[in-house]
Motif scaffolding. Structure first.
Motif, PDB file in Angstrom:
ATOM      1  N   HIS A   1     -31.091  14.329   7.633  1.00  0.00           N
ATOM      2  CA  HIS A   1     -31.411  13.911   6.255  1.00  0.00           C
ATOM      3  C   HIS A   1     -30.679  14.793   5.240  1.00  0.00           C
ATOM      4  O   HIS A   1     -30.162  14.296   4.239  1.00  0.00           O
TER       5      HIS A   1
ATOM      6  N   HIS B   1     -28.337   7.301  13.156  1.00  0.00           N
ATOM      7  CA  HIS B   1     -29.558   8.096  12.956  1.00  0.00           C
ATOM      8  C   HIS B   1     -30.788   7.191  13.009  1.00  0.00           C
ATOM      9  O   HIS B   1     -31.755   7.476  13.722  1.00  0.00           O
TER      10      HIS B   1
ATOM     11  N   GLU C   1     -33.609   7.262  15.782  1.00  0.00           N
ATOM     12  CA  GLU C   1     -34.933   7.655  15.279  1.00  0.00           C
ATOM     13  C   GLU C   1     -35.985   6.646  15.765  1.00  0.00           C
ATOM     14  O   GLU C   1     -37.083   7.012  16.191  1.00  0.00           O
TER      15      GLU C   1
ATOM     16  N   ILE D   1     -36.132   8.798   3.108  1.00  0.00           N
ATOM     17  CA  ILE D   1     -36.177  10.058   3.883  1.00  0.00           C
ATOM     18  C   ILE D   1     -37.206  11.040   3.311  1.00  0.00           C
ATOM     19  O   ILE D   1     -37.817  11.787   4.068  1.00  0.00           O
TER      20      ILE D   1
ATOM     21  N   GLU E   1     -40.412   9.850   4.787  1.00  0.00           N
ATOM     22  CA  GLU E   1     -40.508  10.259   6.196  1.00  0.00           C
ATOM     23  C   GLU E   1     -40.937  11.722   6.278  1.00  0.00           C
ATOM     24  O   GLU E   1     -41.851  12.074   7.033  1.00  0.00           O
TER      25      GLU E   1
HETATM   26 FE   FE2 Z   1     -34.736   9.518   9.204  1.00  0.00          FE
END
Ligand code: FE2
Ligand code: FE2
Length: 163
Positions: free
Chosen positions: A15, A49, A53, A113, A116
């Protein structure tokens, strides 16, 4: 407690790279090689990513009733993000529309992000053990490498998106 890098640290590291790439892209101008190169690099890294993820972390969190809803929310955002990246790649880099779309993507991705890191990961951590988060980091490394080898920039205007 001292521990090796776990899945959450590893994801946050990506990130931070992505935030730095967004900062650099915002400084680029028009139809330049630098803008094209950064967009390609960002697109491939973000797509791989997100896929890794989902495979390393989200698959488990989807199965746990306590975290199913928030994980679905995040997966839906990955779909929207892919569409936005493809749309940006299909947009003339010298047009003002490109910068407008870039700014929207920049805003939406940072929101994703941040959410998250601040909301989802701390919730997920409550339902995982130390062994899980170490194992998931190893799965993530493997999967990201494989996904990145296949990652592509696929220009597609949003309106043209197929089912
Ligand atoms: Fe992520
Ligand atoms: Fe994500």
């Amino acid at each position: 407690m001292a521990h090796a890098q776990d899945i959450f640290d590893r994801l946050k590291q990506d990130h931070d790279d992505h935030r730095a790439m967004l900062d650099r892209m915002a400084q680029t101008h028009g139809d330049s090689d630098e803008r094209a190169k950064l967009l390609e690099q960002f697109t491939k890294d973000v797509k791989s990513h997100a896929a890794a993820e989902e495979q390393a972390l989200y698959s488990t969190m989807l199965r746990k009733p306590e975290t199913t809803d928030e994980t679905r929310h995040s997966v839906a955002e990955h779909h929207e993000l892919n569409e936005a990246l493809n749309d940006l790649a299909a947009t003339d880099m010298s047009s003002s529309a490109w910068m407008a779309k870039f700014k929207q993507l920049d805003h939406d991705y940072r929101h994703h992000i941040n959410e998250e890191e601040e909301d989802h990961f701390p919730d997920f951590a409550k339902y995982l053990h130390e062994d899980d988060v170490q194992y998931m980091r190893r799965v993530f490394e493997r999967r990201k490498e494989a996904e990145k080898a296949d990652a592509q920039v696929t220009p597609e205007k949003k309106g043209d998106a197929k089912e």
